[in-house]
Design an enzyme around this catalytic site. Structure first.
Site, mmCIF file in Angstrom:
data_model
loop_
_atom_site.group_PDB
_atom_site.id
_atom_site.type_symbol
_atom_site.label_atom_id
_atom_site.label_comp_id
_atom_site.label_asym_id
_atom_site.label_seq_id
_atom_site.Cartn_x
_atom_site.Cartn_y
_atom_site.Cartn_z
ATOM 1 N N GLU A 290 41.046 41.875 48.709
ATOM 2 C CA GLU A 290 42.142 42.320 49.562
ATOM 3 C C GLU A 290 43.080 41.174 49.909
ATOM 4 O O GLU A 290 44.277 41.381 50.144
ATOM 5 C CB GLU A 290 41.569 42.952 50.838
ATOM 6 N N HIS A 319 18.344 41.842 34.831
ATOM 7 C CA HIS A 319 17.872 42.927 33.975
ATOM 8 C C HIS A 319 18.879 44.068 33.881
ATOM 9 O O HIS A 319 18.529 45.175 33.458
ATOM 10 C CB HIS A 319 16.528 43.439 34.500
ATOM 11 N N LYS A 433 46.721 54.652 52.845
ATOM 12 C CA LYS A 433 46.607 55.283 54.156
ATOM 13 C C LYS A 433 47.731 56.293 54.367
ATOM 14 O O LYS A 433 47.504 57.399 54.873
ATOM 15 C CB LYS A 433 46.651 54.222 55.259
#
Length: 465
Positions: A290, A319, A433
């Site tokens: 961000e 793994h 938003k």
């Protein structure tokens, strides 16, 4: 200055061992040292101008947080954080690091259980009611703006639940609102209805707020020594003021990643070799992405810049992911976190001594094993020409965790200067938003909703299989 034995070190030898094509040379770093020094100075200058107030958090008065935490511990069995992004990730990281991954299930625990709800998923929110008694639960609603839709939705949901459980006259006793000290919808509720409250300090953005009341309250409620957390951050503050990048781990971490980015190494994998530090990688992903992912630089030029953070966990992801890191593209820097002294070594007993698969482990410990696995992974990556570096924590405690968080925050600020971008805004998040407000019919966003509907009307039916 505090005991140097608690100092976190940054070991980037393997970046130098990989060398010039996919790593760096000492000469390349020396040539960029002046640029790094300018970046360090620019950060400190902004701080002195009052611009970077998160840098003063290590020296803040914590008495109000500690008093409120004591009241919560006396009254409640559960403490629930309602927040998202920077209002949640730091709380999770600190709790996992210092209380351990099994805190809520620990029968010896003497403090409230902690739950952090950081998503608007309906089953996630409703599911909490299966494991808590709302009448014995306090909720910390965290949003600096006071208008974050995901957080306010959870607040509305649990407010109704609590009201039905204890009645309206006791409702406000169950909620603590952490928000802007002067303005916003939540501050209005505090002033109007008398909810208990803590401030998000002015000038402190969410992803830099873990050492503010945003992160400190849940830590104090669960028994973490927040004074030591801040003492570690203050120690990191001393270290990261150093003007010479070769003596400043935050500056060198930023410089290494900036120079490698110029060579096409545009992904940084944070890989703790400690279960307690697993969620620090999650917190760092928001901090790095961000802050540094930006469309324009400070001159207004379109640059679309930003290294991509990826989280991994050693030894688990040896793994699952390390195959890609070792033999895949030369576009990743792996940033390990290593712990020198674990609180529990975990001695491995002898058994099946006639079977080599077991016998070589006898006499060693889990601590030796996981650090050997870190070293082996670092060697394998280096031999494959893949740069990697390691932050080495002497041990995991409140002092070193506070130090690590602050160090990575300063590293991010210095990287912003090197990339010549504003590391403290997030216009891409804000546009999302706005679209959410429009889709849900919030007043004042009618034009945006119309634009969205027009764009959706242009969908190609062949593009959904």
């Amino acid at each position: 200055m505090a005991d140097q034995a608690q100092r976190i070190q940054l070991d980037f030898n393997n970046v130098l061992r990989v060398g010039g094509e996919h790593g760096l040379t000492e000469a390349e770093l020396d040539a960029a040292t002046a640029q790094a020094g300018q970046a360090i100075a620019a950060v400190q200058q902004r701080r002195q101008g009052g611009d970077l107030r998160w840098m003063e958090l290590p020296y803040a008065d914590t008495s109000a947080v500690e008093q409120l935490a004591g009241e919560i511990r006396d009254q409640f069995d559960n403490f629930v954080v309602l927040g998202i992004g920077g209002s949640a990730l730091g709380n999770i990281a600190v709790n996992t690091a210092l209380n351990g991954p099994f805190y809520n299930s620990d029968n010896q625990r003497t403090h409230p259980r902690l739950f952090v709800l950081d998503n608007s998923d309906p089953e996630f929110n409703a599911g909490l009611l299966q494991v808590i008694d709302p009448a014995r639960t306090a909720f910390n609603v965290i949003t600096k703006s006071g208008s974050t839709g995901e957080t306010l939705s959870s607040f509305l949901f649990f407010r109704d639940v609590v009201q039905h459980a204890v009645g309206g006259d006791k409702l406000k006793d169950h909620f603590i609102l952490t928000t802007d000290p002067a303005k916003g919808p939540l501050r209005d509720l505090v002033n109007r209805e008398g909810f208990r409250s803590l401030p998000v300090p002015e000038g402190v953005g969410g992803r830099f707020s873990v050492l503010s009341p945003v992160g400190l309250l849940s830590a104090a409620v669960t028994g973490i020594d927040i004074k030591q957390l801040l003492a570690g951050a203050a120690f990191a503050d001393e270290i990261t003021r150093e003007a010479d990048a070769w003596q400043n781990p935050a500056a060198m971490g930023a410089l290494v990643q900036y120079l490698l980015y110029g060579k096409g190494v545009d992904i940084v994998v944070m890989m703790p070799y400690a279960q307690r530090l697993k969620d620090v990688a999650d917190w760092f992903a928001q901090l790095w992405a961000e802050s540094l992912g930006k469309k324009v630089d400070r001159t207004g030029a379109v640059v679309n810049v930003g290294p991509t953070p990826v989280k991994a966990l050693g030894a688990t992801d040896q793994h699952s992911q390390v195959q890609l890191y070792a033999e895949g593209p030369f576009n990743k820097l792996v940033n390990f976190l290593r712990v020198e002294r674990f609180a529990t070594e975990g001695a491995l007993p002898a058994a099946y001594e006639n079977m080599d698969a077991f016998s070589y482990l006898a006499g060693h410990s889990f601590a030796e094993l996981i650090n050997a696995e870190h070293e082996a992974t670092a060697i394998a990556l280096t031999e494959a020409g893949k740069p990697n570096m390691t932050h080495i924590l002497p041990e995991v405690n409140a002092f070193t965790v506070g130090q690590l968080l602050y160090l990575l925050e300063v590293q991010t600020a210095i990287a912003g200067e090197l990339f010549n971008i504003d590391a403290f805004d997030q216009p891409g998040v804000e546009s999302g938003k706005v679209a959410t407000y429009a889709l849900l019919g919030r007043q004042g966003y009618e034009q945006q909703r119309q634009q969205i509907e027009q764009a959706q009307g242009q969908r190609n039916p062949r593009a959904t299989v």
